[in-house]
Design a protein around this motif. Structure first.
Motif, PDB file in Angstrom:
ATOM      1  N   LYS A 305     -84.264  -1.325 -43.493  1.00  0.00           N
ATOM      2  CA  LYS A 305     -85.072  -2.119 -42.314  1.00  0.00           C
ATOM      3  C   LYS A 305     -86.054  -1.253 -41.709  1.00  0.00           C
ATOM      4  O   LYS A 305     -85.947  -0.091 -41.635  1.00  0.00           O
ATOM      5  CB  LYS A 305     -83.971  -2.488 -41.232  1.00  0.00           C
ATOM      6  CG  LYS A 305     -82.929  -3.790 -41.535  1.00  0.00           C
ATOM      7  CD  LYS A 305     -82.400  -4.496 -40.492  1.00  0.00           C
ATOM      8  CE  LYS A 305     -81.402  -3.343 -39.699  1.00  0.00           C
ATOM      9  NZ  LYS A 305     -80.682  -3.989 -38.765  1.00  0.00           N
ATOM     10  N   ALA A 326     -86.790  -6.703 -42.798  1.00  0.00           N
ATOM     11  CA  ALA A 326     -85.957  -6.356 -43.887  1.00  0.00           C
ATOM     12  C   ALA A 326     -86.490  -6.156 -45.146  1.00  0.00           C
ATOM     13  O   ALA A 326     -87.538  -6.986 -45.357  1.00  0.00           O
ATOM     14  CB  ALA A 326     -84.680  -7.537 -43.861  1.00  0.00           C
ATOM     15  N   LYS A 338     -89.335  -9.400 -45.142  1.00  0.00           N
ATOM     16  CA  LYS A 338     -88.958 -10.585 -44.437  1.00  0.00           C
ATOM     17  C   LYS A 338     -88.681 -10.364 -42.958  1.00  0.00           C
ATOM     18  O   LYS A 338     -87.835  -9.456 -42.572  1.00  0.00           O
ATOM     19  CB  LYS A 338     -87.712 -11.309 -45.028  1.00  0.00           C
ATOM     20  CG  LYS A 338     -87.469 -12.742 -44.541  1.00  0.00           C
ATOM     21  CD  LYS A 338     -86.147 -13.130 -45.055  1.00  0.00           C
ATOM     22  CE  LYS A 338     -85.993 -14.395 -44.274  1.00  0.00           C
ATOM     23  NZ  LYS A 338     -84.737 -15.235 -45.062  1.00  0.00           N
ATOM     24  N   GLN A 340     -87.089 -10.680 -39.521  1.00  0.00           N
ATOM     25  CA  GLN A 340     -86.054 -11.135 -38.881  1.00  0.00           C
ATOM     26  C   GLN A 340     -86.413 -11.748 -37.515  1.00  0.00           C
ATOM     27  O   GLN A 340     -85.783 -12.672 -37.095  1.00  0.00           O
ATOM     28  CB  GLN A 340     -84.971  -9.939 -39.000  1.00  0.00           C
ATOM     29  CG  GLN A 340     -84.695  -9.258 -40.184  1.00  0.00           C
ATOM     30  CD  GLN A 340     -84.092 -10.246 -41.062  1.00  0.00           C
ATOM     31  OE1 GLN A 340     -82.986 -10.864 -40.919  1.00  0.00           O
ATOM     32  NE2 GLN A 340     -84.758 -10.603 -42.246  1.00  0.00           N
ATOM     33  N   TRP A 341     -87.223 -11.157 -36.953  1.00  0.00           N
ATOM     34  CA  TRP A 341     -87.458 -11.744 -35.542  1.00  0.00           C
ATOM     35  C   TRP A 341     -88.677 -10.813 -35.012  1.00  0.00           C
ATOM     36  O   TRP A 341     -89.143  -9.981 -35.655  1.00  0.00           O
ATOM     37  CB  TRP A 341     -86.369 -11.415 -34.497  1.00  0.00           C
ATOM     38  CG  TRP A 341     -85.956 -10.117 -34.253  1.00  0.00           C
ATOM     39  CD1 TRP A 341     -84.615  -9.599 -34.798  1.00  0.00           C
ATOM     40  CD2 TRP A 341     -86.279  -9.142 -33.550  1.00  0.00           C
ATOM     41  NE1 TRP A 341     -84.432  -8.436 -34.471  1.00  0.00           N
ATOM     42  CE2 TRP A 341     -85.546  -7.863 -33.589  1.00  0.00           C
ATOM     43  CE3 TRP A 341     -87.525  -8.905 -32.864  1.00  0.00           C
ATOM     44  CZ2 TRP A 341     -85.802  -6.692 -33.231  1.00  0.00           C
ATOM     45  CZ3 TRP A 341     -87.691  -7.542 -31.980  1.00  0.00           C
ATOM     46  CH2 TRP A 341     -86.775  -6.772 -32.440  1.00  0.00           C
TER      47      TRP A 341
END
Length: 361
Positions: A305, A326, A338, A340-341
Motif C-alpha cells: 500500500k 493498494a 486500486k 481504496q479511498w
C-alpha cells in the motif's frame, strides 16, 4: 450519573478481558471509544497497558503523520491522519508535539519518529506522543537528507571541514555522513566524502533506501549518487533509475514508486529487473484528480500500500487530498493499483506540504 474513573471498563467482565477486546479494535475508533467513559479514556491515553497488549497479540496498524507549514505564521507543525466519525480521513494537528525547524527533517523508526532540526534532535512516541530530547547533531549540516537502515539513522548533508595546510587552516564545504546509533542512542564519528568538494549543493530533490543503500536523487542528473553504508562507498546512480525525474517517491516492498505529474501516471522502478514501468489501473483517477497538481508525494503506508498526497482546488479554495492505493503484482510482473479511498484531508489554502511519514504502532 458520571462513571467513576475506577469503574470496570465493561460491567460484568474482568478488566483483563475488556483490554483484550479493546486491543482488537482498530485504532481509528479509539477517539470514539474514549468518549464512552473516563475508564475508557484513561485506558486509551495510557502508553503502556493497551499498547503492550496489542503488541503481544501481534496487532499493528500504520499511522500517518504530516509536517505542514502554516503560510501565515511560518510554523512547521505535526499533523496526524485521523478517521472522523463520518468515515472521512482528515489531518488533525497534534498540539502536544513541538514545532519542527524550517531546515529540519524527520524519519520513522518503529513506533517512534525522530526529528532532526538544525542542531537539536528529539524523538516522540506515536502511542503516547511523549517527547524525549536526545544528544545534538555533532556539527551543523546544510541540505540534510535523513534515512534509516536497520538500527542506524544516516544524516547526509553539507558540512564545513577544516584542513591543515602550510599556510594555515583551510575551510571547505564537503559532503559528510553523520550516523546516529538507535540502540546506543549515540553519534558515531563523522564520515566525509573527501573527493566531493561543494560550494552550494549539489542539491538533492529526494532520497530513498533500496537494497540496503541510500539513493540520493539530484536536481541535475549528474548529481545523483548512491551511498552504501556497509562499504562506506559512494557511487553514481544507475542510469536507468536516474533517467526519470522522480521526486516525492517512496519504496514499497523494495520497489520505488513516484507520481509522474506530467505523464499523469504512477511509475515504478524495480531494481531486480532494472527497468521502469507504469502502475496499471490508475490512469483515469490520476487524469481526473491530479490534472492540475503542482506537487505530489507518495509514502509507504504498509505492505502493498501507499498513500498519495496532492493539492486540488475545489469551491475556489486550495485543498490537500490523500488517496490510499493498494498495489498488486500480477502474473507477468505487471503492477496494478486500486484506489481504496480519496479524501480532502485539509483545506483553507493555508498550508504547504513539507514531509509525510508513516509509522507502525
Amino acid at each position: 450519573m458520571e462513571q467513576s474513573p475506577d469503574s470496570p471498563l465493561i460491567p460484568s467482565l474482568p478488566d483483563d478481558v475488556a483490554v483484550d477486546i479493546v486491543a482488537r479494535v482498530p485504532r481509528s475508533h479509539y477517539p470514539t471509544l474514549s468518549l464512552v467513559s473516563k475508564s475508557f479514556r484513561k485506558l486509551i491515553v495510557s502508553p503502556t497497558t493497551l499498547y503492550k497488549r496489542r503488541s503481544h497479540l501481534g496487532i499493528t496498524q500504520h499511522r500517518l503523520y504530516a509536517v505542514l507549514r502554516n503560510r501565515k505564521t511560518g510554523v512547521f507543525s505535526f499533523y496526524i491522519l485521523h478517521r472522523k466519525l463520518n468515515g472521512y480521513n482528515r489531518l488533525v494537528a497534534v498540539r502536544s508535539l513541538p514545532f519542527m525547524s524550517s531546515r529540519g527533517s524527520c524519519v520513522p523508526v518503529g513506533s517512534k519518529v525522530y526529528v532532526f532540526n538544525d542542531i537539536s534532535v528529539l524523538t516522540f512516541d506515536c502511542n503516547s506522543h511523549t517527547v524525549q530530547r536526545i544528544s545534538d547533531i555533532p556539527q551543523r549540516m546544510c541540505y540534510k537528507e535523513v534515512n534509516v537502515i536497520g538500527k542506524k539513522v544516516y544524516v547526509i548533508g553539507d558540512a564545513f571541514c577544516y584542513y591543515t595546510q602550510e599556510t594555515g587552516w583551510s575551510k571547505v564545504w564537503q559532503k559528510a555522513v553523520t550516523v546516529f546509533d538507535i540502540e546506543t542512542q549515540s553519534w558515531e564519528p563523522r564520515l566525509v566524502k573527501e573527493d566531493m568538494d561543494v560550494g552550494v549543493g549539489p542539491f538533492w530533490s529526494d532520497s530513498v533506501v533500496m537494497e540496503g543503500k541510500i539513493c540520493l536523487k539530484g536536481y541535475m542528473n549528474g548529481n545523483s549518487f548512491v551511498y552504501g553504508p556497509e562499504e562506506r562507498k559512494w557511487e553514481s546512480m544507475d542510469e536507468v533509475m536516474n533517467s526519470k525525474e522522480w521526486e516525492g517517491a517512496c519504496v514499497v516492498d523494495n520497489v520505488l514508486y513516484y507520481h509522474d505529474r506530467s505523464g499523469k501516471a504512477m511509475r515504478a522502478y524495480d531494481p531486480k529487473q532494472g527497468c521502469w514501468s507504469v502502475v496499471n489501473g490508475l490512469e483515469e483517477f490520476l487524469a481526473v484528480e491530479t490534472a492540475r497538481s503542482r506537487w505530489s508525494r507518495t509514502v509507504n503506508y504498509g505492505p502493498n500500500k501507499l498513500a498519495l498526497f496532492f493539492p486540488k482546488r475545489q469551491y475556489g479554495e486550495k485543498m490537500i487530498c490523500c488517496a490510499e492505493i493498494a498495489l498488486e503484482r500480477r502474473q507477468g510482473g505487471e503492477i496494478w493499483g486500486k484506489v481504496q479511498w480519496c479524501h480532502i484531508v485539509i483545506g483553507g489554502g493555508l498550508f504547504d506540504m513539507v514531509k509525510f511519514v508513516a509509522v507502525t504502532v
